[in-house]
Design an enzyme around this catalytic site. Structure first.
Site, PDB file in Angstrom:
ATOM      1  N   SER A 199       0.797  -1.233   0.000  1.00 35.77           N
ATOM      2  CA  SER A 199       0.000   0.000   0.000  1.00 35.77           C
ATOM      3  C   SER A 199       0.824   1.276   0.000  1.00 35.77           C
ATOM      4  O   SER A 199       0.270   2.356  -0.216  1.00 35.77           O
ATOM      5  CB  SER A 199      -0.940   0.019   1.203  1.00 35.77           C
ATOM      6  OG  SER A 199      -1.922  -0.969   1.052  1.00 35.77           O
ATOM      7  N   LYS A 227       0.400   3.351  -2.954  1.00 33.40           N
ATOM      8  CA  LYS A 227      -0.769   4.212  -3.175  1.00 33.40           C
ATOM      9  C   LYS A 227      -0.384   5.682  -3.270  1.00 33.40           C
ATOM     10  O   LYS A 227      -1.078   6.477  -3.917  1.00 33.40           O
ATOM     11  CB  LYS A 227      -1.790   3.987  -2.045  1.00 33.40           C
ATOM     12  CG  LYS A 227      -2.461   2.615  -2.151  1.00 33.40           C
ATOM     13  CD  LYS A 227      -3.282   2.253  -0.920  1.00 33.40           C
ATOM     14  CE  LYS A 227      -3.837   0.839  -1.079  1.00 33.40           C
ATOM     15  NZ  LYS A 227      -4.440   0.297   0.149  1.00 33.40           N
ATOM     16  N   TYR A 248      -4.398  -2.485  -9.916  1.00 28.75           N
ATOM     17  CA  TYR A 248      -4.220  -2.375  -8.473  1.00 28.75           C
ATOM     18  C   TYR A 248      -3.298  -3.468  -7.930  1.00 28.75           C
ATOM     19  O   TYR A 248      -2.385  -3.188  -7.141  1.00 28.75           O
ATOM     20  CB  TYR A 248      -5.589  -2.419  -7.777  1.00 28.75           C
ATOM     21  CG  TYR A 248      -5.468  -2.377  -6.281  1.00 28.75           C
ATOM     22  CD1 TYR A 248      -4.975  -1.242  -5.640  1.00 28.75           C
ATOM     23  CD2 TYR A 248      -5.808  -3.475  -5.505  1.00 28.75           C
ATOM     24  CE1 TYR A 248      -4.839  -1.211  -4.265  1.00 28.75           C
ATOM     25  CE2 TYR A 248      -5.668  -3.455  -4.133  1.00 28.75           C
ATOM     26  CZ  TYR A 248      -5.187  -2.319  -3.511  1.00 28.75           C
ATOM     27  OH  TYR A 248      -5.033  -2.293  -2.155  1.00 28.75           O
ATOM     28  N   TYR A 267      -4.307   3.591   7.916  1.00 31.24           N
ATOM     29  CA  TYR A 267      -5.626   2.996   8.148  1.00 31.24           C
ATOM     30  C   TYR A 267      -6.205   3.527   9.452  1.00 31.24           C
ATOM     31  O   TYR A 267      -6.140   4.722   9.712  1.00 31.24           O
ATOM     32  CB  TYR A 267      -5.528   1.455   8.176  1.00 31.24           C
ATOM     33  CG  TYR A 267      -4.909   0.907   6.927  1.00 31.24           C
ATOM     34  CD1 TYR A 267      -5.559   1.007   5.698  1.00 31.24           C
ATOM     35  CD2 TYR A 267      -3.641   0.317   6.957  1.00 31.24           C
ATOM     36  CE1 TYR A 267      -4.972   0.511   4.544  1.00 31.24           C
ATOM     37  CE2 TYR A 267      -3.057  -0.177   5.797  1.00 31.24           C
ATOM     38  CZ  TYR A 267      -3.734  -0.075   4.594  1.00 31.24           C
ATOM     39  OH  TYR A 267      -3.161  -0.561   3.461  1.00 31.24           O
ATOM     40  N   VAL A 307       1.259  -3.397   3.917  1.00 29.90           N
ATOM     41  CA  VAL A 307       1.134  -4.649   4.641  1.00 29.90           C
ATOM     42  C   VAL A 307       2.389  -5.518   4.489  1.00 29.90           C
ATOM     43  O   VAL A 307       2.577  -6.505   5.211  1.00 29.90           O
ATOM     44  CB  VAL A 307      -0.155  -5.380   4.187  1.00 29.90           C
ATOM     45  CG1 VAL A 307       0.068  -6.083   2.865  1.00 29.90           C
ATOM     46  CG2 VAL A 307      -0.645  -6.349   5.227  1.00 29.90           C
TER      47      VAL A 307
END
Lengths: 309, 309, 309, 309
Positions: free
Chosen positions: C64, C67, C191, C243, C261
């Protein structure tokens, strides 16, 4: 089917011998100190016969079972306008959830969850003092049961008031949305006293007769409510009477019922019987563990079900 | 009560004249182009008599009504183990919600919401190809209805596959929790074809007879399922058959029923009748507006209710 | 403050010795087999100096963290219109929740939760094939890092595709709300490949330099994005980068950061440093346990914080 | 940059001329009757200079801005144990939601939503009477602002008590989970009085100086709190200071801030400035519409941002 008296007796014997009795509610001392060993059952049939076994004469705290009587009385007082303030759908929540009140702007899903019952209590007040509304409800239940021995346990009522922060939260929340007419304290006072109604299985089964008889009080032969309203209250008991275990109860037992955290359940077989069971230990959904099981067995052995030919 | 044929006819006439007919589902073209003017009703009674009126012979897309037949067949195949994968409680959500799947870790609340029906479709696959499972279901429904004219509309099935992103989402979500045995595409294929079952009111009422008759197929006199299972499916229809309008339907109509977004409803009066109604316009809960109203009137005029003496 | 090289080295030594290293993500084999013993750290300061220690040269799956780069490139391509399709608020949910998508009608809360990142991937497609969009992103990250050694691990990308049912669910769900322009499979392909970007701490710290430098690529001296956009991406990293542990990270560490992660975190001290840490074990919020701790210690010892005088 | 005084003056002029001023909170009369035409701004810089314009001397109800001061004082009293009772994450909810309290068992997400602030009020009580706790807080704010003119508007405090059913609901709900030590009425009394703090922009900007100065009171040169705690309060203001608009405020303005429903915002530029703005009209997230806009313009023209080099 076997003789009903035999069935009732054998179920009581079987339930008394059960080892796994669930967990007694302990949030107020007066409930916590009740022994899980109790089991009572009473069945009144359409012809007026009463079969009882076990601790059927022992009074217990009916708690949420009282919501059936409070709803009946409130509908009589304010009519179907009550349905503008409370819904008729199962809650689908694991608890007496405040979540649903937020998304549905202060309108509880049904009159048998706590929030809905507080709205019903508020409707019963109707400008009176709490004491008067409580008196009205007590008189009404005594009339339904043909028994002046029904009482309200004020120790229980005051314990509820002292620990009922979640109910005060629900009431304040609905008040914030404009869905209580009276003061939060008054509505909660009625609600806490209503929950403290103390009845035996025999009294409870007697009080439920009008729902088996299309609204007619078998003692007087006169209607308490219209047949349509009786049908509708039975429907609500079936879809919403066991909190988030209502679907399971309908699936297993197949008759309308309303449970209380004191371990009582009132169940109605339209045209046939009004039944009360009591065993204080609860299952994981907060319904009487042995009470549910006893009703399942009773339905099995009598063939009573609203879903059968 | 009046003659049943007269009642059925007069209800059909009344419904045809209604101005406010609800809103036809428009998410797939094949449904959107159906005229809201249709109304059909068919009633099969315990003695086998069929009363029908309006567009009772016109085939329509039964959509979620098919969930009753798929559940019956899946229970027959995999037995009560199915209940480890899908619950038996009303959903309490305004939509076929994915929210509940999150908090309950991929176990749908009941077999009559979309997620639950996809699990049922997955169970029907049981290692077969989708085509075989679909064939099995079609044969089963034809057998129940005693009518080989029941078909699956492949245009509808393919439209669903093209627009059913929400259903694919549900299926993938359950797959993530390990609650689908087969590929998402296969389970969805079965589900979309099942929803595309095309039946008339007469065929649907015929297919529902076993639920009125404690599980016995009146045509053969032999059990399709046990009486206990029939009772339980009826119970599920009552508590969960109309999405978040199930409580309201139980309250107003008082008999088990399952609705579909095509405007059909199958309703069961145990021991008395299997009923199908159809009118494409939906109410705000996604159930047939006039279909619900017609059943309410039918129940009123016949006295049919599972909640009455 | 002490010499930065000394600080970096001593933190690496301390982290290597830590016994409690968190739990390595195990949902795909390629991640599960990484040893929890790794720890790497790299710090590039405004003057271009690189301090590195531990496994700073070892490539890992950035997951992530990617991103941040995907968002930067997508904003460059489609401009601020992207914000019509994805929000800028912390999600406040314990998981990459699908719940919020339901109540907010398919608009993810921010581009750093999975749903938001899938929308960004969809925006990167812009009519191209997935392969081209993936190539664009890889070239962009290589350019930012001044390093052609950055790769995409296709085994990881394919593992994600095989197990990413939850992400397919999110994508289908947004597609149902009309918030994906391309096919679900294409958007997810972009993705999954983006998440499979493989970089070392040194490469990651280098790639983050433009965010420390108000949008300017220190290698070329030319703007990658405007200062305003750089500030805003930093703000998003601070409020949404960890998160449901974003508030905690801001509270303890006090600088913008984005975790993955795979155990990597990219952190930015505007005007001062671009930092990458890596340790595969995760805390209960899904962020690198030792990575977070290392950044807390680094902030403490350097005095770096956006909340200090 | 331009002269700060000029910037402040021109922003005030621009804001006064704005037509679209948002909607004044109307839930209590004392707030509802404030004119939306007001706009005030005050900036105190690190060197102690005060720039003010518009209605900067006019006292207004600071409402939730007071949560910053109450948190500071409570941390001083009970230390970091407070964090066992309240979280540090953005709420991610559109409202001061009771939903989160249910799923997280009575622990509010952060001290800047109402539930969290009620826990803080409860901590301030610490066995005292509400009156004493209120007195302590008032003295603390006067000390921070170097101004004994700061008052509490008892009309506002009593209005809140009369209409604050939602806050009573939150407090009762937390009490049910054991997260209030004192009586619901006492904790709410402190909370309602705290919200009724009445300050001008000048007073508010003065009171915020310690957060710009790493915890030091510029008037005395002595620490009010440690630098670490000052940083952390700033972090909380950034991630949680604007309810469900916190991400947006960080994105657009880029400095820590806390808003109140009275239309005030306190914003902190660490090391540089303490800023107060006031305009009673609110945006759809419940934050001052022109106040937010003014801060965005001020940040733009001064270059103040915690996310820039």
């Amino acid at each position: 089917m076997d003789d009903l008296g035999d069935i009732v007796g054998s179920i009581a014997a079987q339930m008394s011998a059960e080892a796994d009795r669930g967990r007694v509610a302990d949030y107020i001392p007066a409930l916590a100190r009740v022994s899980p060993d109790h089991f009572g059952i009473a069945v009144v049939t359409a012809d007026g016969t009463l079969h009882a076994a076990g601790d059927a004469q022992l009074p217990f705290s009916v708690q949420s079972v009282s919501k059936v009587f409070a709803l009946t009385l409130a509908l009589d007082r304010v009519g179907d306008d009550l349905w503008k303030r409370v819904g008729r759908e199962p809650s689908g929540s694991a608890f007496n959830s405040i979540v649903q009140l937020e998304s549905e702007r202060g309108i509880p899903r049904n009159p048998f969850i706590n929030a809905g019952a507080i709205v019903v209590s508020d409707a019963l007040l109707a400008g009176q003092h709490a004491r008067e509304a409580i008196g009205d409800l007590l008189r009404f239940v005594r009339f339904l049961a043909d028994d002046d021995g029904v009482t309200i346990d004020s120790e229980v009522a005051h314990s509820e008031a002292g620990t009922g922060f979640r109910n005060f939260a629900l009431a304040n929340y609905m008040k914030a949305f404009g869905n209580l007419d009276n003061a939060v304290e008054e509505a909660c006072k009625v609600y806490f006293h209503q929950c403290a109604l103390t009845m035996s299985c025999c009294q409870l089964a007697m009080a439920g007769r009008f729902l088996m008889a299309d609204g007619v009080h078998p003692g007087t032969g006169r209607p308490v409510i219209t047949p349509e309203r009786a049908r509708r209250i039975n429907a609500l008991m079936l879809t919403c009477g066991h909190y988030d275990g209502s679907g399971e109860f309908a699936f297993r037992v197949g008759i309308p019922g309303k449970s209380g955290v004191g371990g009582g359940i009132l169940a109605i077989v339209p045209g046939k019987a009004s039944i009360a069971v009591w065993s204080p230990g609860l299952n994981e959904r907060g319904n009487s563990k042995l009470g549910s099981l006893a009703l399942e067995k009773l339905a099995e052995r009598t063939g009573w079900s609203v879903f059968t030919a």
